[in-house]
Design a protein around this motif. Sequence first.
Motif, short mmCIF file in Angstrom:
data_model
loop_
_atom_site.label_atom_id
_atom_site.label_comp_id
_atom_site.label_asym_id
_atom_site.label_seq_id
_atom_site.Cartn_x
_atom_site.Cartn_y
_atom_site.Cartn_z
N LEU A 15 78.80 52.71 52.73
CA LEU A 15 79.71 51.59 52.96
C LEU A 15 79.36 50.42 52.04
O LEU A 15 80.26 49.72 51.53
N PHE A 16 78.08 50.23 51.78
CA PHE A 16 77.66 49.18 50.85
C PHE A 16 78.20 49.45 49.45
O PHE A 16 78.72 48.55 48.78
N LEU A 17 78.07 50.70 48.99
CA LEU A 17 78.59 51.06 47.67
C LEU A 17 80.10 50.91 47.62
O LEU A 17 80.66 50.44 46.61
N THR A 19 82.02 48.90 49.45
CA THR A 19 82.35 47.47 49.46
C THR A 19 82.06 46.84 48.10
O THR A 19 82.87 46.05 47.58
N THR A 20 80.93 47.20 47.51
CA THR A 20 80.57 46.67 46.19
C THR A 20 81.61 47.07 45.14
O THR A 20 82.02 46.26 44.29
N GLY A 21 82.04 48.35 45.20
CA GLY A 21 83.05 48.82 44.26
C GLY A 21 84.36 48.09 44.41
O GLY A 21 85.01 47.72 43.41
N ILE A 22 84.78 47.82 45.65
CA ILE A 22 86.03 47.10 45.91
C ILE A 22 85.94 45.68 45.35
O ILE A 22 86.88 45.16 44.72
N ILE A 23 84.77 45.03 45.58
CA ILE A 23 84.59 43.65 45.09
C ILE A 23 84.64 43.60 43.57
O ILE A 23 85.31 42.73 42.97
N ILE A 24 83.95 44.55 42.90
CA ILE A 24 83.96 44.61 41.43
C ILE A 24 85.38 44.86 40.92
O ILE A 24 85.85 44.23 39.95
N HIS A 25 86.09 45.79 41.58
CA HIS A 25 87.48 46.10 41.22
C HIS A 25 88.36 44.86 41.35
O HIS A 25 89.19 44.55 40.47
N ILE A 50 88.45 47.22 57.56
CA ILE A 50 88.51 47.98 58.82
C ILE A 50 87.20 48.75 59.02
O ILE A 50 86.66 48.81 60.13
N LEU A 51 86.69 49.34 57.94
CA LEU A 51 85.42 50.09 58.04
C LEU A 51 84.26 49.17 58.40
O LEU A 51 83.36 49.54 59.18
N LEU A 52 84.25 47.96 57.85
CA LEU A 52 83.19 47.00 58.19
C LEU A 52 83.25 46.62 59.67
O LEU A 52 82.21 46.48 60.33
N ILE A 53 84.45 46.45 60.19
CA ILE A 53 84.60 46.14 61.61
C ILE A 53 84.11 47.31 62.46
O ILE A 53 83.41 47.13 63.46
#
Length: 525
Positions: A15-17, A19-25, A50-53
Motif C-alpha cells: 500500500l505504501f508503494l 500510494t507513493t506511485g499515485i503521488i508521483i504520478h 479507499i484502500l487507506l481507509i
Amino acid sequence: MKHSTILRKRNQFVLFLFTTGIIIHAIISSIHLINYDVPFPLTASIYCAILLICSALQINEYVMKILLIIGLNGSIILLIMQTNYIYFLVFLILLLFLLAIYQSLWINLSMFIVTIIQLVFLIEYRYTIFRNSITDTDIALFTIILFTVAIIGFMQTVYINNSWKNMENHSDSLEKAFLSKEAYLNLFFENAKDSIAVFDLENKIITVNPAFEKLYGWKKRECIGKAVPLVAPEYINLAKERCNHLLSGGSFDMLESKDMRKDGTYFDAQMTLSPIYDYNGKIIATSVITRDISYKKEAEKLIIQSEKLKAIGEIAAGVAHEVRNPLTVISGFVQMMKNDKNSPYAFYINLIDEEIDRINLIISEFLVLSKPHAMQPKVFQIDKIISDILTLHLPELQLKNIELIQNWNTNNMMIKGDANQIKQVFINIIKNAVEAIEKEGNISVTIEKTAKQFCSICFTDDGGGMEKEVVEHIFKPFYTTKAEGTGLGMMITEKIIQEHEGQITIDSEYGKGTSITIKLPCVDV
C-alpha cells in the motif's frame, strides 16, 4: 495470529508503494515534468484513498491483499489505456516482481497468466501499428523472453520466500521475547509489594505502582508530572544531596530514612535508589524502591527495651541485697547520731539521712524490676481503683489549687491483672501531673470503653508540658528531667502496662500540657 501479522506488514508495504506511485504520478501530470501528456490519476487516487481507509479500519488482511492486487493492476491498465506510450507495458512486468512479496505461488501463477492475456490483448487491439510491424519470429522471441522472466521470477520468489521466512521468524522471535519481557516487567511493577516510583531529571514523577499509592497515599493521577512532597521538611537537604548523588551516577542500597505520606504523617522507610540509563549510557531518570519498616523499627525498640529490662532486673536483685544490708547498718548509726541534739554535725546527719531515704527509694523501684514476670491475675473494677487513688490525692490537689475534672463515660469496667501494680501506674502518672503544674491548674481524668473492648483511661493536665525529645526518651531507664528523680518511674509504668497486654501513649506540647492515655483490655463477668 502470527500469519495475519506478517500479511498485514506486507499489505502495508504494498500500500505504501501504491500510494507513493499515485503521488508521483499526480505530481508528474500536474507540473508536466515530462514532454508527454500524462492524465491526472483521479480514479486511481480515489481507489487508493479507499484502500487507506480500509487499512485504518483493519479489515480482513486477505481481502485487503486482493483489493491491493486489483488496484495495482487496474491502475496500470487504466494508465496504459489513457496514453499511447507502449513502454508503459513494462509496469505489468514490474507488477509480477512486486507481487513476489506475498510468497504465494498461486498469486504469481495467476497474475502471470493474466499479464500474458493483457499483453496479448493490448498489443493486438491497442497498439495495432506496433502489431503490424512485428513478425512471428518477434512474437516467438518475446514469448521466450517472457517465459524466461517468469522462470527467473519464480526462482526469485522461492529464494525470497525462504529468506523472508527466515527474517520473519527471527523478527517474530525477537518481538515475542521483547513483548514477553515487557509483559513480565509490567506484571512485576504492578504487583510488587514494595513501593516503586520513577522520577525524571527534575525530580518530577513519571510513573508509580499501586504499592506507592497505598504507602504514600498519593493517587497516580495526582502525582504524575509533579514533584510531590515525599520527604519530611527536616530531611529535605539530605534528600537533595541524595538526588545529586544519583544524577552523578551513584546509587543507594537499603538506605533508611524518614518519609512523609500525603496526610503529613511520617514513617520509617528503607529505600533503594538507582539511576536509569538509556542505550547510550546517559542518565534519563531515577528509580526509588521504598519499603515501610515502621513495624521492624518498633520491634527493634521493643527488643532493646526488653533486653534493658532484663539486664536491669538481673542487676536489681543483686543491688537490693548488696546495697541494702550495709545501708541498714549505716541507717542505724545515723539514727543513733540524730538522737544527740547537741551534735555540731546535726545538719550533715540530717542530709545523710535524707540521702539514705533516696537510696531506699531507688532500691524499692529496682525491686519492682527484679520481681518475677509471672503473676496471679484477678478481675477487679478499674474505675473503683481510680476513684480510690483520686480520693487519696484530693487533699494535695486542693492544697495546690488544682481542680480535678472527672469524666466517667462508663462504669463497672472490669480488668484482669494485678490491682496493686495498676495502682502504682496511676499514682505515678498523677504524681507527675501534679509536679508539672507549678501554681494552679486542671487535671482531667476520662474513662471510656472503646469499640475494640478496651478500657481507655486518659490523664490530661495543663502544666508545663514536655519537649519532643523528652517524650521520645521518657521510657528509657534513668532518663529524668527532675532534680530528685530516679528515671525509673515511667519505665516501670510501661513495663506494667505491657505485662497487662495494654498500651500507653503520651501526647505533650511544651508550655501547654500533657495527655497520657492508657488502654487495657476489658473482661466480661
